[in-house]
Design an enzyme around this catalytic site. Structure first.
Site, PDB file in Angstrom:
ATOM      1  N   HIS A 196       0.842  -1.201   0.000  1.00  0.00           N
ATOM      2  CA  HIS A 196       0.000   0.000   0.000  1.00  0.00           C
ATOM      3  C   HIS A 196       0.881   1.257   0.000  1.00  0.00           C
ATOM      4  O   HIS A 196       0.801   2.121   0.864  1.00  0.00           O
ATOM      5  CB  HIS A 196      -0.882  -0.042   1.242  1.00  0.00           C
ATOM      6  CG  HIS A 196      -2.074   0.868   1.227  1.00  0.00           C
ATOM      7  ND1 HIS A 196      -1.956   2.220   1.053  1.00  0.00           N
ATOM      8  CD2 HIS A 196      -3.381   0.604   1.380  1.00  0.00           C
ATOM      9  CE1 HIS A 196      -3.156   2.750   1.118  1.00  0.00           C
ATOM     10  NE2 HIS A 196      -4.047   1.797   1.301  1.00  0.00           N
ATOM     11  N   GLU A 300      -0.693   1.094  -5.520  1.00  0.00           N
ATOM     12  CA  GLU A 300      -0.410  -0.104  -4.727  1.00  0.00           C
ATOM     13  C   GLU A 300      -0.348  -1.357  -5.603  1.00  0.00           C
ATOM     14  O   GLU A 300      -1.360  -1.729  -6.219  1.00  0.00           O
ATOM     15  CB  GLU A 300      -1.509  -0.251  -3.672  1.00  0.00           C
ATOM     16  CG  GLU A 300      -1.786   1.033  -2.883  1.00  0.00           C
ATOM     17  CD  GLU A 300      -3.138   1.026  -2.191  1.00  0.00           C
ATOM     18  OE1 GLU A 300      -3.747   2.110  -2.048  1.00  0.00           O
ATOM     19  OE2 GLU A 300      -3.624  -0.082  -1.850  1.00  0.00           O
TER      20      GLU A 300
HETATM   21  O1  TA6 Z   1      -6.072   1.237  -0.763  1.00  0.00           O
HETATM   22  C1  TA6 Z   1      -7.063   2.180  -0.705  1.00  0.00           C
HETATM   23  C2  TA6 Z   1      -7.871   1.994   0.560  1.00  0.00           C
HETATM   24  O2  TA6 Z   1      -8.411   0.731   0.606  1.00  0.00           O
HETATM   25  C3  TA6 Z   1      -8.896   3.107   0.688  1.00  0.00           C
HETATM   26  O3  TA6 Z   1     -10.189   2.636   0.493  1.00  0.00           O
HETATM   27  C4  TA6 Z   1      -8.683   3.656   2.079  1.00  0.00           C
HETATM   28  O4  TA6 Z   1      -9.434   3.011   3.008  1.00  0.00           O
HETATM   29  C5  TA6 Z   1      -7.196   3.386   2.260  1.00  0.00           C
HETATM   30  O5  TA6 Z   1      -6.996   2.125   1.711  1.00  0.00           O
HETATM   31  C6  TA6 Z   1      -6.637   3.508   3.649  1.00  0.00           C
HETATM   32  O6  TA6 Z   1      -7.041   2.499   4.472  1.00  0.00           O
HETATM   33  P1  TA6 Z   1      -6.628   2.543   6.030  1.00  0.00           P
HETATM   34  O7  TA6 Z   1      -7.221   1.296   6.602  1.00  0.00           O
HETATM   35  O8  TA6 Z   1      -5.121   2.536   6.084  1.00  0.00           O
HETATM   36  O9  TA6 Z   1      -7.169   3.806   6.596  1.00  0.00           O
END
Ligand code: TA6
Length: 341
Positions: A196, A300
């Site tokens: 991520h 990601e």
């Molecule tokens: O990767 C994108 C995502 O899934 C978004 O939907 C948002 O929720 C982000 O990740 C961040 O997630 P987190 O659980 O780290 O706040």
């Protein structure tokens, strides 16, 4: 005398053909790549690993979450975004850098959103199985995660998650994950996965992503409805949360203002998520500054649409290689066709 000479010649021959090669092999194997890193105390005294390469290049990985939080180029410039409001206190994941989403991406499954690997304490792996030789680099560390009792209650599968974080001699940052099913009850398991990555950008409205044009994507803001990308470059003017499916192995983020292009190479990871929370959502994220969305972009490398399934004894490898190249329109290097092929 002749016999003596013959014996001597035979001994020399023996030496040359058996003992010397053996010694050489031993020397080489003894000189096999040694992890070179520093163990240090980071924020809130959490253990972190510091990797250093020539010319001020460096990277930092917290054992908390197996989380890369810093990647710097030869000018000592930070290439990853890390929120100044990230609290570095378990069980809250670190906001920024490269969180690991395993065994589940987002809330698509039985465990908590983005899984539990990002808020577990990892260990330095002192006896990792060898990696293919083309994966070698000077500065690297091997980490390992095994499930805790709590994890097994949440996700009843026994696994070994090994990850090598390496800083290459050109400053490229490589994360190589190997996940092995070690269930003793013969049970296969399936998981989804994402690196991520939060890239540091000069101004989100000036950035473009190349390599995802014409692909299908699932729009998380529209109930994961499926669409096809119409634009020949992805630009940002509002909240974006898309899962691009079956993408090429190379994607580029062009930051015109910083005259920099991030090149993302991935293996074993079919999909790519593009996320920017924009203004409104940023205000709802407690460990993200209200203006931070302007200076970050998540692209990601992921395996989401088709979960990875492993039988006991089987192992999956997912590799991410990030490089940051100076680029400008005038040099033509900003021409994605040049970068992506
Ligand atoms: O990767 C994108 C995502 O899934 C978004 O939907 C948002 O929720 C982000 O990740 C961040 O997630 P987190 O659980 O780290 O706040």
């Amino acid at each position: 005398m002749k016999t003596l000479q013959r014996h001597r010649r035979r001994r020399v021959l023996l030496l040359q053909t058996t003992i010397l090669p053996l010694l050489l092999i031993c020397a080489l194997s003894m000189a096999k790549e040694r992890p070179s890193f520093e163990l240090a105390k980071g924020i809130n005294c959490l253990d972190k690993i510091v990797l250093r390469e020539s010319r001020c290049r460096s990277a930092e990985v917290y054992l908390y979450g197996g989380h890369v939080t810093s990647w710097k180029n030869e000018n000592g410039e930070e290439l990853l975004f890390l929120s100044s409001k990230s609290i570095f206190k378990p069980p809250k994941p670190i906001r920024g850098g490269i969180p690991l989403c395993f065994p589940q991406f987002s809330n698509y499954g039985p465990v908590k959103s983005h899984g539990f690997a990002r808020n577990r304490i990892w260990e330095v792996d002192t006896s990792p199985p060898p990696l293919p030789s083309n994966y070698s680099s000077n500065a690297f560390v091997d980490l390992i995660l095994r499930p805790t009792e709590d994890d097994l209650k949440m996700w009843p599968n026994n696994f070994e998650f090994r990850m090598r974080v390496a800083l290459g001699c050109e400053g490229e940052l490589t994360l190589t994950s190997r996940i092995r099913n070690i269930n003793s009850d013969g049970k296969p398991f399936s998981f989804t996965f994402a690196y991520h990555t939060y890239f540091s950008v000069s101004d989100i409205s000036e950035v473009r992503v190349e390599g995802l044009e014409t692909l299908d994507y699932l729009d998380k803001l529209k109930n994961r409805e499926r669409f096809t990308e119409q634009d020949d470059a992805i630009t940002f003017e509002s909240e974006t949360d898309k899962i691009y499916l079956s993408t090429p192995t190379k994607i580029a983020i062009l930051d015109h203002e910083k005259k920099r292009t991030f090149v993302i190479r991935k293996e074993g990871l079919a999909d790519a998520v593009v996320w920017n929370p924009w203004e409104k959502k940023s205000k709802k994220i407690s460990d993200l500054g209200d203006e931070d969305y302007k200076y970050m972009l998540c692209v990601e490398a992921a395996a989401i649409e088709r979960p990875i399934t492993l039988k006991p004894g089987e192992e999956w490898t997912g590799r991410l290689e990030l490089s940051a190249v100076p680029s400008s329109y005038s040099s033509g290097q900003l021409d994605p066709r040049k970068l992506l092929h």
